[in-house]
Enzyme design. Structure first.
Site, PDB file in Angstrom:
ATOM      1  CB  SER A   1      -0.903  -0.020   1.217  1.00  0.00           C
ATOM      2  OG  SER A   1      -1.485  -1.297   1.354  1.00  0.00           O
TER       3      SER A   1
HETATM    4  C1  LIG Z   1      -3.270  -4.168   0.197  1.00  0.00           C
HETATM    5  S1  LIG Z   1      -2.760  -5.813   0.377  1.00  0.00           S
HETATM    6  C2  LIG Z   1      -1.916  -5.845   1.927  1.00  0.00           C
HETATM    7  C3  LIG Z   1      -0.692  -5.015   2.038  1.00  0.00           C
HETATM    8  C4  LIG Z   1       0.193  -5.519   3.129  1.00  0.00           C
HETATM    9  N1  LIG Z   1      -0.279  -5.214   4.443  1.00  0.00           N
HETATM   10  C5  LIG Z   1       1.641  -5.111   2.909  1.00  0.00           C
HETATM   11  O1  LIG Z   1       2.234  -4.521   3.777  1.00  0.00           O
HETATM   12  O2  LIG Z   1       2.166  -5.446   1.850  1.00  0.00           O
HETATM   13  C6  LIG Z   1      -4.263  -6.637   0.831  1.00  0.00           C
HETATM   14  C7  LIG Z   1      -4.056  -8.113   1.127  1.00  0.00           C
HETATM   15  O3  LIG Z   1      -5.237  -8.620   1.703  1.00  0.00           O
HETATM   16  C8  LIG Z   1      -5.349  -9.959   1.307  1.00  0.00           C
HETATM   17  N2  LIG Z   1      -6.725 -10.422   1.556  1.00  0.00           N
HETATM   18  C9  LIG Z   1      -7.832 -10.218   0.805  1.00  0.00           C
HETATM   19  N3  LIG Z   1      -8.897 -10.833   1.343  1.00  0.00           N
HETATM   20  C10 LIG Z   1      -8.461 -11.440   2.489  1.00  0.00           C
HETATM   21  C11 LIG Z   1      -9.080 -12.251   3.483  1.00  0.00           C
HETATM   22  N4  LIG Z   1     -10.374 -12.589   3.397  1.00  0.00           N
HETATM   23  N5  LIG Z   1      -8.332 -12.698   4.514  1.00  0.00           N
HETATM   24  C12 LIG Z   1      -6.997 -12.388   4.604  1.00  0.00           C
HETATM   25  N6  LIG Z   1      -6.346 -11.653   3.667  1.00  0.00           N
HETATM   26  C13 LIG Z   1      -7.068 -11.174   2.625  1.00  0.00           C
HETATM   27  C14 LIG Z   1      -4.954  -9.923  -0.158  1.00  0.00           C
HETATM   28  O4  LIG Z   1      -4.592 -11.200  -0.651  1.00  0.00           O
HETATM   29  C15 LIG Z   1      -3.790  -8.940  -0.130  1.00  0.00           C
HETATM   30  O5  LIG Z   1      -2.552  -9.604  -0.004  1.00  0.00           O
END
Ligand SMILES: C[S@@+](CC[C@H](N)C(=O)[O-])C[C@H]1O[C@@H](n2cnc3c(N)ncnc32)[C@H](O)[C@@H]1O
Length: 351
Positions: A65
């Site tokens: 992000s």
């Molecule tokens: C914006 S990214 C996260 C960025 C991360 N915190 C970083 O520092 O790189 C959002 C993440 O949420 C995950 N995600 C989406 N739905 C999810 C769920 N139901 N449970 C856990 N993770 C999920 C996606 O696969 C993705 O990797």
């Protein structure tokens, strides 16, 4: 003064995100490899931008992000030394490392990631950086009961529906997340949890990937418009257009629970713009612009609801999102969500 090039992640968050990024980044609609185009890769890694790290087809499915938005959510979360934190959406593992920096040696961080490949990479990145965080592959909607209770839940995917599990696992703590109505992108909200209820006011803009199971499929196939008819909504084209694409879009979305939208056409100053609306699989559209009659297709009720929400926004002096907040109450798998205006006792909409 140092003449090292600015690195937004170091400046804003105190830790470089570069070691957490994969060798291939999806930039401007194409993969950029660190080996082939090191300057472009470095530039994106250092900038205050979100970078896509995984796609499904051409649709981004995981990302690192934007550092300034990461800072907004971390600030809202108010993580302190010694806290037990649950993160939802490990992604690259970078924000999990930031959380560990903040909780220190006496606190703990567990991060849940739904995608097995992404979870494995987050684990490798954190190990390589020497950061002690547990990465669990699973659906963050269920939380992680065995590590609770938590002082904080830090969410890095956008939520449309908050699970009751988080209220139970973080009873007495705080849940910080990007939350949006179905209609628009998100705002940061930090819910203070007490007695099975979380309450907070909307803050900074945050545009995040929606939690996987909560993504709308309404626009995967474009609907048939049906017959176009002239319509009088009591609003001129400037007002019908006013909230779209600006801060009003979030607010109008708060007034339209369950409604999703898209726009097509050009600048309404010299042509026609069409706003397409959908709710529960029912569609409508409104076309407007300078010198063109306002027209509609599809469901009359949906069109009137859009016009009423826009009129409400103007009648109340075009309030910004900070005028609104969210109360979430434990109730089955999905918590009951109530958006309010002014105070938790003000006018409210159920989401
Ligand atoms: C914006 S990214 C996260 C960025 C991360 N915190 C970083 O520092 O790189 C959002 C993440 O949420 C995950 N995600 C989406 N739905 C999810 C769920 N139901 N449970 C856990 N993770 C999920 C996606 O696969 C993705 O990797």
């Amino acid at each position: 003064m140092s003449d090292a090039p600015d690195n937004a992640s170091v400046r804003l968050l105190g830790r470089d995100r570069t070691p957490f990024l994969p060798d291939r980044l999806w930039l401007d609609g194409a993969w950029v490899s660190r080996a082939d185009r090191p300057a472009r890769w470095e530039e994106a890694a250092r900038a205050d931008v979100a970078v896509t790290t995984q796609t499904r087809g051409v649709v981004p499915s995981s990302s690192a992000s934007m550092p300034s938005v990461v800072a907004d959510i971390l600030d809202a979360c108010a993580v302190r030394p010694g806290h037990r934190v649950l993160e939802i959406g490990a992604g690259t593992g970078y924000t999990a490392a930031l959380l560990k920096d903040r909780v220190g040696p006496h606190g703990s961080v567990a991060s849940i990631e739904v995608d097995p490949e992404v979870a494995a990479r987050a684990r490798r990145n954190l190990d390589a950086a020497g950061v002690d965080v547990e990465v669990v592959c699973g659906d963050g909607f269920a939380g992680l009961k065995r590590g609770g209770p938590y002082d904080r839940v830090h969410v890095t995917c956008a939520m449309r529906h908050v699970p009751t599990a988080w209220l139970e696992q973080c009873a007495g703590g705080r849940i910080a997340m990007p939350w949006g109505p179905a209609f628009s992108t998100d705002r940061v909200v930090a819910l203070d949890v007490a007695d099975g209820q979380g309450v907070g006011r909307f803050g900074a803009v945050a545009s995040f990937m929606v939690m996987r199971a909560q993504r709308s499929r309404a626009w995967d196939a474009w609907p048939e418009g049906g017959e176009t008819r002239p319509v009088d909504l009591g609003l001129d084209w400037r007002r019908l257009d006013g909230p779209l694409g600006g801060f009003g879009e979030f607010v109008v979305g708060l007034l339209l629970p369950g409604v999703t939208h898209r726009t097509s056409g050009g600048d309404p100053e010299d042509g026609e713009r069409v706003v397409w609306l959908e709710r529960d699989g029912v569609y409508a559209s409104v076309g407007f612009g300078a010198g063109v009659p306002t027209t509609a297709t599809g469901d009359e009720r949906l069109i009137r609801d859009y016009a009423d929400a826009v009129a409400w926004w103007y009648d109340h002096g075009r309030p910004e999102s900070a005028g609104f907040g969210l109360t979430v109450t434990a109730d089955g798998e999905r918590a009951h969500q109530r958006v309010w205006f002014g105070s938790p006792h003000g006018p409210a909409w159920e989401h």
